[in-house]
Design an enzyme around this catalytic site. Sequence first.
Site, mmCIF file in Angstrom:
data_model
loop_
_atom_site.group_PDB
_atom_site.id
_atom_site.type_symbol
_atom_site.label_atom_id
_atom_site.label_comp_id
_atom_site.label_asym_id
_atom_site.label_seq_id
_atom_site.Cartn_x
_atom_site.Cartn_y
_atom_site.Cartn_z
ATOM 1 N N HIS A 110 0.857 -1.196 0.000
ATOM 2 C CA HIS A 110 0.000 0.000 0.000
ATOM 3 C C HIS A 110 0.890 1.242 0.000
ATOM 4 C CE1 HIS A 110 -3.827 2.049 0.369
ATOM 5 N NE2 HIS A 110 -3.135 2.947 1.041
ATOM 6 N N ALA A 111 0.633 2.142 -0.959
ATOM 7 C CA ALA A 111 1.529 3.285 -1.175
ATOM 8 C C ALA A 111 1.628 4.164 0.064
ATOM 9 C CB ALA A 111 1.005 4.108 -2.347
ATOM 10 N N HIS A 170 0.032 11.704 -5.948
ATOM 11 C CA HIS A 170 -0.505 11.806 -4.577
ATOM 12 C C HIS A 170 0.625 11.680 -3.568
ATOM 13 C CE1 HIS A 170 -3.389 11.235 -1.271
ATOM 14 N NE2 HIS A 170 -2.410 10.468 -0.786
ATOM 15 N N GLU A 171 1.493 10.683 -3.753
ATOM 16 C CA GLU A 171 2.590 10.464 -2.781
ATOM 17 C C GLU A 171 3.639 11.565 -2.873
ATOM 18 O OE1 GLU A 171 0.427 7.501 -1.426
ATOM 19 O OE2 GLU A 171 2.159 8.431 -0.485
ATOM 20 N N HIS A 215 2.829 14.425 -0.636
ATOM 21 C CA HIS A 215 3.282 14.281 0.756
ATOM 22 C C HIS A 215 4.751 14.656 0.860
ATOM 23 C CE1 HIS A 215 -0.319 12.346 2.254
ATOM 24 N NE2 HIS A 215 -0.217 11.351 1.389
ATOM 25 N N GLU A 261 -3.313 15.150 2.521
ATOM 26 C CA GLU A 261 -3.827 14.228 1.489
ATOM 27 C C GLU A 261 -4.273 14.972 0.240
ATOM 28 O OE1 GLU A 261 -2.788 11.175 3.893
ATOM 29 O OE2 GLU A 261 -3.234 11.275 1.767
ATOM 30 N N HIS A 321 -6.558 0.707 5.565
ATOM 31 C CA HIS A 321 -6.559 1.728 6.615
ATOM 32 C C HIS A 321 -7.188 1.227 7.895
ATOM 33 C CE1 HIS A 321 -6.018 3.610 2.781
ATOM 34 N NE2 HIS A 321 -5.561 4.678 3.359
ATOM 35 N N TYR A 360 -9.015 11.885 4.050
ATOM 36 C CA TYR A 360 -9.173 11.735 2.589
ATOM 37 C C TYR A 360 -10.463 12.391 2.124
ATOM 38 C CZ TYR A 360 -5.521 8.262 3.239
ATOM 39 O OH TYR A 360 -4.346 7.622 3.582
HETATM 40 C C1 LIG Z 1 -2.487 6.598 -1.697
HETATM 41 C C2 LIG Z 1 -2.744 6.498 -0.452
HETATM 42 C C3 LIG Z 1 -1.657 6.541 0.592
HETATM 43 SE SE1 LIG Z 1 -1.807 8.036 1.787
HETATM 44 C C4 LIG Z 1 -4.133 6.223 0.054
HETATM 45 O O1 LIG Z 1 -4.265 5.448 0.998
HETATM 46 N N1 LIG Z 1 -5.231 6.798 -0.498
HETATM 47 C C5 LIG Z 1 -5.212 7.833 -1.554
HETATM 48 C C6 LIG Z 1 -6.656 8.104 -1.858
HETATM 49 C C7 LIG Z 1 -7.501 7.355 -0.880
HETATM 50 C C8 LIG Z 1 -6.575 6.435 -0.071
HETATM 51 C C9 LIG Z 1 -6.869 4.962 -0.390
HETATM 52 O O2 LIG Z 1 -6.145 4.396 -1.192
HETATM 53 O O3 LIG Z 1 -7.838 4.444 0.196
HETATM 54 ZN ZN LIG Z 2 -1.850 10.148 1.095
#
Ligand SMILES: C=C(C[SeH])C(=O)N1CCC[C@H]1C(=O)O
Ligand SMILES: [Zn+2]
Length: 597
Positions: A320-321, A350-351, A354, A378, A480, A490
Amino acid sequence: TCSASAQQAHCFFEQENSKLRERYHAEYSAAFTYNTNVTEENRQAMIAVYAEGARQNKLLAQTIRAANYAKSEDGNIRRQARMLQELGADVLEPNDYLELKNAISAMQSNYATTTVCSYTNRTNCSLTLEPHIQERLSNSRDPAELAWYWREWYDKAGTPMRDNFAKYVRLTRKAANLNGYRSYADYWVHFYEDATFESQLDATYKALLPFYRQIHGYVRYRLRQHYGPEVVPAEGNIPMHLLGNMWGQSWNEVIDLFTPYPERPFVDVTSEMERQAYSVQKLFELGDQFFQSLGMRALPPTFWNRSVLTRPADREVVCHASAWDFYQDSDVRIKMCTEVNTHYLYVVHHELGHIQYYLQYEQQPAVYRGAPNPGFHEAVGDVIALSVMSAKHLQSINLTSNGTLDEESRINELFKRALSKIVFLPFGYTMDKYRYAVFRGELDESQWNCGFWQMRSEFGGVEPPMARSDKDFDPPAKYHIDADVEYLRYFAAHIFQFQFHKALCRLAGQYAPGDSTRTLDNCDIFGSRRAGDAFKKFLSAGNSRHWKEVLEEFTGETEMDPAALLEYFDPLYQWLKRENKRLGVPLGWEDTNKIPS
Ligand SMILES: C=C(C[SeH])C(=O)N1CCC[C@H]1C(=O)O
Ligand SMILES: [Zn+2]
């Protein structure tokens, strides 16, 4: 020592902040080692470093309380004192702390290492979420295959984690209460420094629901045309395994099933990137060049040689990024399992958002090296991605031929953007409304699974492909929820990013109210130093000032406000209302029947 100096308090916090720099460096180094090499040894080593940090944070909080710094006449001292007195889970006794960290890291390890069996070859059980399962969810058009992967993942990534999740709920509640919060939900919400933020969340969801219902109705109608009435109901919930994403949080991966004008040219970035033999490195270079074009920071050399940008072949990693700040001077990294496609073009930006935020506020004392509103962190990368994904920018980097779209292509593009940005809102809303209900004891443990699906149906009109019961436990199938990562950030980011986008586009001369040649959806701020300067000023404050102060300097607003988002999507909203009326599309949905009533 500090005691002698007149500025005793300032001296004390300067000393403590330099110690915090070293402690945070040690903690994030141990966590990065674990996340990029998921072994029992690295997991234990990480927890040991965190436990020592918790002990030190507790001592610091006690010293600050004893000195009554939170009552200082100096606002900066008060702010730092208040923030460092907030202990979170660190307040727990050592054995409770270890039990909590073991429960969370067990859920994370399970998520990172879960593999499933292939639908077409049941003896091959080595398929991972990224890239294998996600590829099937994006490209398969066989409902049975899609349901197979959905169930495999939820049964293996979710249900076995029920006991760890129960421990997590019990121990975070204990920590919240020890810190004087009514619940862990209230502890989470306090980071928004706004007593009304939770009610603003509810109001924003309600304000956008009419638009979402138009999208939901149209998608259900088109899906029913494609898959038939046996698979897709006319007025019920959309079965989520058809939507191109394991959690139904964005539906743009399967847009070809419901493109408004299928005969119009579409900006298919993935095939163009493949045609041009794009590398993963190239995706990150694009993002790096964008920030530099604004006069913002370049990625430091250590980023390139310490990041993990693709899945290693020789070890387990948390795919997970995530972006990492090591609290030194420009030691910043990304860990993700990048593939070359449109989805990861977004995730890379997105990354990198950060990363840019880390670089912009790195001169702040350690306690202020963060965002004043979690939603800001975010939103940074997403704002840049809004420019990158515009037809104008994609043409400038030769990923599409036509830079200006005719009305029908514009509707196609806006629809694709809405399938990630608007569709996301009910999902994001539910991720935390569900956990708030669990943390506050409003949802009884016997209802933890059925309550989850009941809320997904109530707020988003989606449901599992098959019946689920309280013998299953599906929430930990989402990263998450395993990793104790709050989600309101988010939801808030999806609103703030359009407020930031509008302000930056105006500064870049790319947008003017009422000017149909300069609209928000085809604004590209690339190369605008004026936009970059305003963004740098906003980001470099870190968490040193209240978010409403820095927001007002940046956009002129003091609240999270969906007006900019609605302006961006207005042509699509008007089109959908007309089209749904013309087609006789029913709007709304009933309660799901996939859980025992
Ligand atoms: C890309 C990330 C790492 Se902060 C992320 O968890 N995001 C980005 C958008 C929503 C959320 C998800 O994937 O659930
Ligand atoms: Zn993020």
